[in-house]
Enzyme design. Sequence first.
Site, PDB file in Angstrom:
ATOM      1  N   ASP A  47      -1.876 -65.328  -6.525  1.00 31.97           N
ATOM      2  CA  ASP A  47      -1.809 -66.670  -5.946  1.00 31.97           C
ATOM      3  C   ASP A  47      -1.501 -67.701  -7.031  1.00 31.97           C
ATOM      4  O   ASP A  47      -2.259 -67.851  -7.984  1.00 31.97           O
ATOM      5  CB  ASP A  47      -3.164 -67.017  -5.299  1.00 31.97           C
ATOM      6  CG  ASP A  47      -3.137 -68.391  -4.643  1.00 31.97           C
ATOM      7  OD1 ASP A  47      -2.649 -68.475  -3.494  1.00 31.97           O
ATOM      8  OD2 ASP A  47      -3.568 -69.369  -5.278  1.00 31.97           O
ATOM      9  N   TYR A  52      -0.084 -75.748 -10.415  1.00 32.56           N
ATOM     10  CA  TYR A  52      -0.853 -75.079 -11.475  1.00 32.56           C
ATOM     11  C   TYR A  52      -0.105 -75.035 -12.807  1.00 32.56           C
ATOM     12  O   TYR A  52      -0.705 -74.742 -13.847  1.00 32.56           O
ATOM     13  CB  TYR A  52      -1.223 -73.630 -11.079  1.00 32.56           C
ATOM     14  CG  TYR A  52      -2.037 -73.489  -9.818  1.00 32.56           C
ATOM     15  CD1 TYR A  52      -2.648 -74.594  -9.217  1.00 32.56           C
ATOM     16  CD2 TYR A  52      -2.218 -72.253  -9.220  1.00 32.56           C
ATOM     17  CE1 TYR A  52      -3.376 -74.457  -8.046  1.00 32.56           C
ATOM     18  CE2 TYR A  52      -2.966 -72.115  -8.054  1.00 32.56           C
ATOM     19  CZ  TYR A  52      -3.529 -73.221  -7.467  1.00 32.56           C
ATOM     20  OH  TYR A  52      -4.254 -73.079  -6.318  1.00 32.56           O
ATOM     21  N   LYS A  77       2.840 -72.545  -3.712  1.00 34.41           N
ATOM     22  CA  LYS A  77       2.564 -73.680  -2.824  1.00 34.41           C
ATOM     23  C   LYS A  77       3.318 -74.920  -3.291  1.00 34.41           C
ATOM     24  O   LYS A  77       3.543 -75.092  -4.495  1.00 34.41           O
ATOM     25  CB  LYS A  77       1.056 -74.004  -2.827  1.00 34.41           C
ATOM     26  CG  LYS A  77       0.147 -72.792  -2.811  1.00 34.41           C
ATOM     27  CD  LYS A  77      -1.317 -73.157  -2.781  1.00 34.41           C
ATOM     28  CE  LYS A  77      -2.185 -71.931  -3.024  1.00 34.41           C
ATOM     29  NZ  LYS A  77      -2.396 -71.605  -4.437  1.00 34.41           N
ATOM     30  N   HIS A 110       0.525 -77.062   0.163  1.00 30.16           N
ATOM     31  CA  HIS A 110      -0.726 -76.982  -0.613  1.00 30.16           C
ATOM     32  C   HIS A 110      -1.837 -77.865  -0.027  1.00 30.16           C
ATOM     33  O   HIS A 110      -2.971 -77.425   0.146  1.00 30.16           O
ATOM     34  CB  HIS A 110      -0.425 -77.379  -2.063  1.00 30.16           C
ATOM     35  CG  HIS A 110      -1.429 -76.905  -3.052  1.00 30.16           C
ATOM     36  ND1 HIS A 110      -1.114 -76.608  -4.341  1.00 30.16           N
ATOM     37  CD2 HIS A 110      -2.764 -76.677  -2.947  1.00 30.16           C
ATOM     38  CE1 HIS A 110      -2.195 -76.213  -4.992  1.00 30.16           C
ATOM     39  NE2 HIS A 110      -3.210 -76.252  -4.166  1.00 30.16           N
TER      40      HIS A 110
END
Length: 277
Positions: A47, A52, A77, A110
């Site tokens: 994931d 990120y 996402k 997200h």
Amino acid sequence: MPAVEAQVVASNGARIPLIGLGTWDLRGKVCARMVEEAIRLGYRHIDTAAMYGNEAAVGEGLRASGVARDEVFITTKVWQSDLRARDFERSTKESLAKLKLPSVDLLLIHWPNSSIPLKETIGALCKMKREGLARHIGVSNFTVQLIEDAVKLTTEPLVNNQIECHPYLDQSKIIAASRKAGMAVTAYSPIARGQVKGDAVLMRIGKAHGKTAAQVCLRYLVQHDVVVIPRTSRLERLKENFEIFDFKLSSAEMTEIAGLANPRGRIVEWGGGPEWD
Ligand SMILES: NC(=O)c1ccc[n+]([C@@H]2O[C@H](COP(=O)([O-])OP(=O)(O)OC[C@H]3O[C@@H](n4cnc5c(N)ncnc54)[C@H](OP(=O)(O)O)[C@@H]3O)[C@@H](O)[C@H]2O)c1
């Protein structure tokens, strides 16, 4: 309702491995190494997210593992600020370029953004699937109302809602609504960011099975057919978190763990608009 076969949840045509590696906060070489080792250990689901800042490292770890691309389920996402159609497409293409992949297995919105029409975002999400940039599509942090709205607007099946989920938080309503819409549920922060480690109830139950509190917590979720994506930066914990399919909790144990939920159990703050309940 999604069906569970072995270690995979089937939902609206997707087959999602029940355990994946979460990568929030893992960066650079550490991230690449953890992804590589996780896949070598048997994880088949990773994931990540544009937000990120680690998609390049995730792609690097995936390639270094030596495991065939089509054996690993990769989720990414699109962040809240990129939910306009043009931004959504750009963000998705940037994610794929960083991952060095032609497509991801699952592309998620997200976080919802009430200042951008959901119709436009869902339209962009569906376009990514139709154009082959994502094999499957879904949402994250969607409320019961938003799930209903999204289902009405979508032209492609939505397969997943990724939400905060662990024993300290009662998510039964949102889980029921997600499943009613045919979506599997993925639990983020599944070990409550490590808080479950010293939990007396989970430790006691774990002792009876020769397992740690974290393993009992993850087992509890997968036994409810909820996909888990625990994050760790430690090699030994990759193995610990993965070894949850060789024991079963009794219904009395499942009920006792459900009793740990409390109104202040949420870790990740929700807020910022009328869509929040
Ligand atoms: N969709 C969203 O909005 C959203 C939001 C949050 C998270 N996520 C996703 O969900 C993933 C997981 O959530 P999370 O990172 O918030 O929390 P988490 O996985 O519940 O917990 C991670 C923390 O627990 C520790 N830990 C890991 N395994 C452990 C074990 N066996 N025993 C004790 N402690 C352990 C880790 O420390 P060490 O590194 O020291 O092991 C880390 O501090 C994220 O990485 C991300 O991929 C998505």
